[in-house]
Design a protein around this motif. Structure first.
Motif, PDB file in Angstrom:
ATOM      1  N   SER A   1       3.635   3.263  -2.866  1.00  0.00           N
ATOM      2  CA  SER A   1       4.378   2.072  -2.450  1.00  0.00           C
ATOM      3  C   SER A   1       6.015   2.404  -2.261  1.00  0.00           C
ATOM      4  O   SER A   1       6.661   1.628  -1.677  1.00  0.00           O
ATOM      5  N   ARG A   2       6.409   3.218  -2.982  1.00  0.00           N
ATOM      6  CA  ARG A   2       7.747   3.702  -3.127  1.00  0.00           C
ATOM      7  C   ARG A   2       8.199   4.436  -1.557  1.00  0.00           C
ATOM      8  O   ARG A   2       9.565   4.941  -1.664  1.00  0.00           O
TER       9      ARG A   2
ATOM     10  N   SER B   1      -0.277  -1.600  -4.300  1.00  0.00           N
ATOM     11  CA  SER B   1       0.927  -1.407  -4.883  1.00  0.00           C
ATOM     12  C   SER B   1       0.802  -0.822  -6.282  1.00  0.00           C
ATOM     13  O   SER B   1      -0.275  -1.032  -6.772  1.00  0.00           O
ATOM     14  N   GLU B   2       2.053  -0.520  -6.904  1.00  0.00           N
ATOM     15  CA  GLU B   2       2.074   0.010  -8.263  1.00  0.00           C
ATOM     16  C   GLU B   2       1.682  -0.939  -9.201  1.00  0.00           C
ATOM     17  O   GLU B   2       0.844  -0.722 -10.430  1.00  0.00           O
ATOM     18  N   GLN B   3       2.163  -2.140  -8.916  1.00  0.00           N
ATOM     19  CA  GLN B   3       1.707  -3.444  -9.918  1.00  0.00           C
ATOM     20  C   GLN B   3       0.109  -3.541  -9.962  1.00  0.00           C
ATOM     21  O   GLN B   3      -0.425  -3.773 -10.952  1.00  0.00           O
TER      22      GLN B   3
END
Ligand SMILES: Nc1ncnc2c1ncn2[C@@H]1O[C@H](COP(=O)(O)OP(=O)(O)OP(=O)(O)O)[C@@H](O)[C@H]1O
Ligand SMILES: [Mg+2]
Lengths: 332, 261
Positions: free
Chosen positions: B84-85, B165-167
């Motif tokens: 995601s980054r 996503s990371e979340q």
């Protein structure tokens, strides 16, 4: 003209039912900055992702540095650098550590990666921040370190996806300076932007993209010439309006429109310079408050080409307009 | 060669991360001790080991496997974060071998995992857990644990590549805990209702735990009429690892190479 270093013919990309690129054609001459300009969702990132081998086109052909992106992606990767839309760094590491890790993964060797990281940090003035974790960086520093990371292998073609979105004016100027320096050193830069001013400032050629297609291409000046410019004259009293209007009509061949004490005249082709206008009006005894020649922004270009305004992000729109006005106060 | 060099670079990256996060490092040292005390003394006082024996000796193989299981969530979170980054895209746009990245990441995890395992072994020894059947079989047990961990980090890598996503990865990762609990790691499966017992005994974690108990010579080796994975724990663990690796390594490598296409 040299044969293009980046070229695309009829690029298409479908995501399910949705066609993000609908036959995109590009030809970027080597050693130039080429701007892909378009509103949100126009397909700019998709085009960059295809050219940098991250995504395969559904149809069409693209070559970068002489290699087909589909057939020789490895060769393309050796020639390019990519700074995507988000700063792609390991937040937990320092800037220098990030560059070293990426440098090693980019096959520079341990020693080579160290040397290159130090050299780039020095050259782009990030040495003070180099040993802090990236998570502590400001937006501008993040962008800069990300851009530097894309330079580790000294790429001949650099793809920058919205390199200055969300940056303050000073950070934008810094990024622009880096881009100019790289091109002066012989690189080719393809950048996407929603900032019309950015393309104007940096790019020697621009493709305006809308809904996955190029709707106009040319130098920023050529694009502007399609729209023409406006002369703004403010006179001292109503008595002068008619006289000034007649003079402006004679000088430009345009149709002056008066609003209160202002006269706006649209001009096709080259507009007379501010001193010329002042001289003529002064000679006729017209009292002038203010004279300005407003060259069209690429915003105007977009509006004219699509019939819709460009949906540039709201945050930085206001400070763009004054810079595009060439103004000169003239005392009566 | 390239894969190996990149693995080492990614190990270095992981170690650098730890150096900047002394908190994580401390947690890596303290967590095993906390778990040993919590499970060994708090739960341990109420649990009977089938066939007799010290609960803390019964427990340690369960903790070894449970911590190996954490490789699944940590790989999932790391991979999802990189993706995601945009770090994954950066790597994919470089002439790095696309295969090297997932191999490097899982390899890096194996190295840090070994470090964590050593700490946990030391904690075990401190509370009276012992190796009973010789060093050779103990080394084999450590090998089984590392293989199990390596397998789990491939599963996690694939899941991480699928997540948006990371979340999402962060919020899914605590699920590994109940997954480890659904096994013979902390309590014997004998007393469970039949359906739950079947689930628990066929959970690959149970096979790995049973294999460790057997190799370390710890109590809790199930009776000969138990279900197949528990009576043949070593074969079952190796089979599980082989099957999962055969499925998830190619899936992850393919997904990594083609993500976003
Ligand atoms: N992986 C994907 N799956 C589905 N749709 C996608 C995918 N990637 C992009 N799109 C869609 O394709 C269109 C073009 O996207 P793209 O990211 O290229 O636009 P852009 O010009 O870069 O816009 P922005 O200025 O917002 O970055 C958008 O409508 C987007 O929703
Ligand atoms: Mg974009």
């Amino acid at each position: 003209m040299d044969s293009p270093i980046v070229s695309a013919q009829g690029l298409r990309k479908r995501f399910g039912e949705f066609e993000a690129l609908a036959g995109l054609d590009l030809a970027v001459p080597p050693g130039t900055v080429y701007g892909l300009l378009g509103p949100n969702g126009a397909g700019k990132s998709t085009a960059v992702r295809i050219l940098s081998t991250l995504t395969r086109p559904t149809a069409g052909r693209a070559t970068v540095a002489g290699f087909d992106v589909r057939e020789h992606p490895g060769k393309v990767r050796e020639a390019i650098g990519l700074a995507g839309q988000h700063a792609a760094m390991d937040e937990k590491l320092t800037g220098r550590e990030n560059l070293r890790v990426f440098g090693k993964l980019a096959r520079l060797g341990r020693r080579g990666a160290r040397r290159r990281a130090d050299e780039l940090l020095e050259r782009f003035e990030l040495t003070e921040a180099a040993d802090r974790q990236v998570s502590t960086y400001s937006g501008g520093m993040r962008r800069r370190i990300d851009l530097i990371a894309s330079l580790l292998r000294a790429p001949s073609v650099l793809f920058l996806d919205e390199p200055t979105t969300g940056l303050d004016p000073r950070s934008r100027l810094e990024i622009w300076a880096i881009v100019r320096e790289l091109v002066a050193a012989g690189a080719t830069v393809l950048l996407t932007t929603q900032y019309l001013e950015e393309a104007d400032q940096l790019a020697s050629a621009v493709a305006v993209i809308d809904r996955g297609q190029v709707i106009a291409e040319g130098t920023p000046a050529q694009l502007k010439a399609r729209i023409g410019s406006h002369i703004d004259v403010e006179v001292g009293s109503e008595d002068d309006l008619a006289e000034a209007g007649a003079i402006l009509e004679r000088m430009t061949g345009g149709q002056p429109r008066a609003e209160d004490l202002r006269i706006v005249t649209g001009v096709h082709g080259t507009a007379p310079s501010v001193p010329q206008i002042v001289r003529e009006l002064d000679a006729a005894g017209v009292a002038i408050q203010d004279v300005g020649v407003r060259r069209p922004s690429l915003d105007d270009v977009f509006l004219t080409l699509t019939g819709r305004p460009a949906e540039a992000p709201a945050e930085q729109r206001t400070d763009e307009q004054p810079k595009q006005r060439e103004k000169q106060e003239a005392a009566a | 060669m390239i894969v190996l060099a990149d693995s080492l670079t990614l190990v270095e990256r992981k170690l650098l991360q730890l150096r900047h996060q002394p908190g994580t490092l401390v947690a890596m040292l303290v967590m095993p001790a906390v778990m040993v005390v919590l499970f060994g003394y708090v739960f341990g006082s109420a649990i009977q080991v089938p066939g007799g024996g010290n609960y803390r000796e019964y427990l340690m193989p369960g903790l070894f496997v449970m911590t190996s299981m954490f490789a699944l969530s940590s790989a999932m979170v790391d991979v999802a974060a990189d993706q995601s980054r945009g770090v994954t895209d950066r790597l994919r746009s470089m002439p790095t071998s696309r295969m090297a990245v997932p191999f490097g990441q899982t390899g890096a995890d194996a190295v840090t995992g070994l470090f964590g395992l050593v700490i946990l072994l030391a904690c075990g020894l401190a509370i009276g857990w012992r190796v009973h059947d010789g060093l050779g079989r103990a080394v084999a047990a450590v090998g089984v644990l590392l293989l199990f961990r390596y397998t789990m980090s491939w599963v996690g890598t694939y899941l991480g590549l699928l997540l948006p996503s990371e979340q999402t990865a962060d919020s899914l990762s605590p699920l590994t805990l109940p997954l480890s609990m659904l096994s013979n790691a902390f309590v014997p499966t004998d007393g469970m209702p039949a359906w739950l017992r079947a689930i628990c005994e066929w959970n690959p974690i149970s096979a790995a735990v049973a294999a460790c108990r057997k190799l370390f010579g710890n109590p809790g080796v199930p009776a000969a009429d138990g279900s197949w994975p528990l009576t043949h724990p070593l074969t079952a663990t190796l089979l599980w690892a082989a099957v999962l690796l055969v499925v998830f390594v190619p899936l992850s490598v393919r997904r990594f190479a083609r993500a976003g296409l």
